[in-house]
Design an enzyme around this catalytic site. Structure first.
Site, short mmCIF file in Angstrom:
data_model
loop_
_atom_site.label_atom_id
_atom_site.label_comp_id
_atom_site.label_asym_id
_atom_site.label_seq_id
_atom_site.Cartn_x
_atom_site.Cartn_y
_atom_site.Cartn_z
N GLY A 40 86.32 -72.42 12.52
CA GLY A 40 86.05 -72.46 11.07
C GLY A 40 85.52 -71.12 10.63
N HIS A 41 85.64 -70.86 9.33
CA HIS A 41 85.19 -69.57 8.77
C HIS A 41 83.68 -69.41 8.97
CE1 HIS A 41 83.23 -71.47 5.30
NE2 HIS A 41 84.24 -72.33 5.32
N ASN A 42 83.22 -68.18 8.78
CA ASN A 42 81.80 -67.88 8.86
C ASN A 42 81.05 -68.76 7.85
OD1 ASN A 42 79.65 -66.47 9.77
ND2 ASN A 42 80.59 -64.46 9.36
N SER A 44 80.81 -72.02 7.97
CA SER A 44 81.43 -73.34 7.78
C SER A 44 80.61 -74.47 8.39
CB SER A 44 82.85 -73.35 8.35
OG SER A 44 82.86 -73.05 9.72
N GLY A 45 79.56 -74.12 9.14
CA GLY A 45 78.68 -75.16 9.67
C GLY A 45 78.75 -75.36 11.18
N LYS A 46 79.45 -74.48 11.88
CA LYS A 46 79.64 -74.65 13.32
C LYS A 46 78.33 -74.60 14.10
CE LYS A 46 82.38 -71.03 13.66
NZ LYS A 46 82.25 -70.49 12.29
N SER A 47 77.54 -73.55 13.85
CA SER A 47 76.28 -73.43 14.60
C SER A 47 75.31 -74.56 14.24
CB SER A 47 75.62 -72.08 14.34
OG SER A 47 76.41 -71.06 14.91
N GLU A 166 79.97 -69.17 20.16
CA GLU A 166 80.46 -67.79 20.06
C GLU A 166 80.07 -66.99 21.31
OE1 GLU A 166 82.37 -66.81 17.59
OE2 GLU A 166 81.88 -68.06 15.86
P1 ADP Z 1 78.78 -70.94 11.18
O1 ADP Z 1 78.12 -71.06 12.51
O2 ADP Z 1 80.05 -71.71 11.04
O3 ADP Z 1 78.96 -69.52 10.75
P2 ADP Z 1 76.27 -72.01 10.15
O4 ADP Z 1 76.16 -73.39 10.72
O5 ADP Z 1 75.47 -70.95 10.78
O6 ADP Z 1 77.82 -71.61 10.08
O7 ADP Z 1 75.90 -72.05 8.61
C1 ADP Z 1 76.29 -73.10 7.73
C2 ADP Z 1 75.63 -72.85 6.37
O8 ADP Z 1 74.21 -72.99 6.49
C3 ADP Z 1 75.87 -71.47 5.80
O9 ADP Z 1 75.99 -71.57 4.42
C4 ADP Z 1 74.60 -70.71 6.18
O10 ADP Z 1 74.34 -69.70 5.25
C5 ADP Z 1 73.55 -71.80 6.12
N1 ADP Z 1 72.46 -71.56 7.09
C6 ADP Z 1 72.59 -71.39 8.42
N2 ADP Z 1 71.40 -71.20 9.02
C7 ADP Z 1 70.48 -71.27 8.02
C8 ADP Z 1 69.05 -71.17 7.97
N3 ADP Z 1 68.34 -70.98 9.09
N4 ADP Z 1 68.45 -71.28 6.77
C9 ADP Z 1 69.17 -71.46 5.63
N5 ADP Z 1 70.50 -71.59 5.60
C10 ADP Z 1 71.16 -71.49 6.77
MG MG Z 2 77.64 -69.65 13.96
#
Ligand code: ADP
Ligand code: MG
Length: 279
Positions: A40-42, A44-47, A166
């Site tokens: 999924g795009h940056n 997108s909620g993966k982490s 990642e």
């Molecule tokens: P991915 O791993 O797919 O790039 P993330 O799960 O990291 O996506 O992020 C999903 C959404 O949550 C994004 O909009 C990101 O900006 C937001 N986000 C991620 N971590 C935090 C955090 N610690 N505090 C606030 N917002 C967060």
């Molecule tokens: Mg991530």
């Protein structure tokens, strides 16, 4: 089908102070001994998914079940024993001064007896083919070697599931291959269940199944072959179509009867060689 090891049921999560959902109503299952890739795009909620499955965060709506346990403040410690995580940056994961100390660290923290510890350090490093580096210091290792030591540190704790968030993205092509081969062997030889989070679709093509995330929602799930049929739609979702797939498509457009999507360069080359150029 194998039994489900992880079940997400309508999971939603919003970070504190944020207006938007990081995850919205996400449901899926992960089966025993499968390799699931989450793409999924940056953003997108993966982490966030990884953090929830590991109980670093808790869902605000919906539920998560891991190995028969519903995630809660009470079950989180038991769940963390079942799911190991490997992160992106190889340099942030080294805690020991040598390779063997690094792998021993998690075991010591878990109060594992010394004799078992020595054996586990050895066998875990063997599984990632790093047993020849026991006393090496981290700065002598390549990125791929460091990530393999990180994986050894995780599998030494005998989890059922390993999540790689990642974990190959900072590695050169060779390091990436080393890590992916290690993952394949862990799945095959140790019946591990693997969740690899990646924005690299070529890497995801090696998984048994894929989940495509888009703006915090599960957009599509299927086998790599099914997912790659989405073609240009993947580009619209912010993903890069792998080279062999683009190439198959171009050749098809030029009139070569290439029936399916080839997920690896090797498969495509074999197909071209056997069906088109050898006649
Ligand atoms: P991915 O791993 O797919 O790039 P993330 O799960 O990291 O996506 O992020 C999903 C959404 O949550 C994004 O909009 C990101 O900006 C937001 N986000 C991620 N971590 C935090 C955090 N610690 N505090 C606030 N917002 C967060
Ligand atoms: Mg991530």
């Amino acid at each position: 089908m194998n039994r489900a090891l992880v079940t997400l049921d309508h999971v939603s999560f919003t970070y504190e102070g944020q207006a938007d959902y990081a995850l919205h109503q996400v449901s899926f299952k992960i089966y025993e001994n499968e390799w699931l890739a989450i793409v999924g795009h940056n953003g997108s909620g993966k982490s966030t998914l990884a953090k929830l499955m590991n109980g670093l965060q808790f869902p605000q709506e919906g539920s998560i079940n891991v190995c028969g346990m519903t995630l809660s403040e009470e079950s989180v410690w038991e769940i963390r024993k079942r799911i190991g995580m490997v992160f992106q940056n190889p340099d942030n994961q080294f805690v020991g001064t040598t390779v063997q100390d690094d792998v021993a660290f998690g075991l010591e923290n878990n109060g594992i007896e010394r004799e078992i510890m020595v054996e586990r350090v050895k066998s875990s490093l063997e599984s990632v083919k790093m047993d020849g580096f026991l006393n090496q210091e981290p700065h002598h290792l390549s990125g791929g070697q460091k990530q393999r030591v990180a994986i050894a540190g995780v599998i030494a704790l005998r989890p059922d599931i390993i999540i790689l968030d990642e974990a190959t993205s900072m590695l050169d092509p060779r390091g990436r291959e080393e890590v992916l081969n290690t993952v394949r062997e862990l799945k095959r030889d140790h019946q591990m269940t693997v969740i690899s989070i990646t924005h690299d679709l070529e890497e995801a093509a090696r998984a048994d199944r894929m989940i495509v995330m888009n703006k915090g929602q599960l957009y599509r799930e299927g086998t790599p072959t099914e997912i790659f049929q989405m073609d240009e739609e993947l580009v619209r979702l912010g993903l890069d179509i792998p080279f062999p797939i683009k190439m198959s498509k171009m050749l098809r457009e030029k009139g070569l009867p290439i029936a399916k999507h080839f997920l690896s360069e090797e498969e495509l080359v074999n197909e071209l060689w056997t069906s088109h150029f050898s006649k």
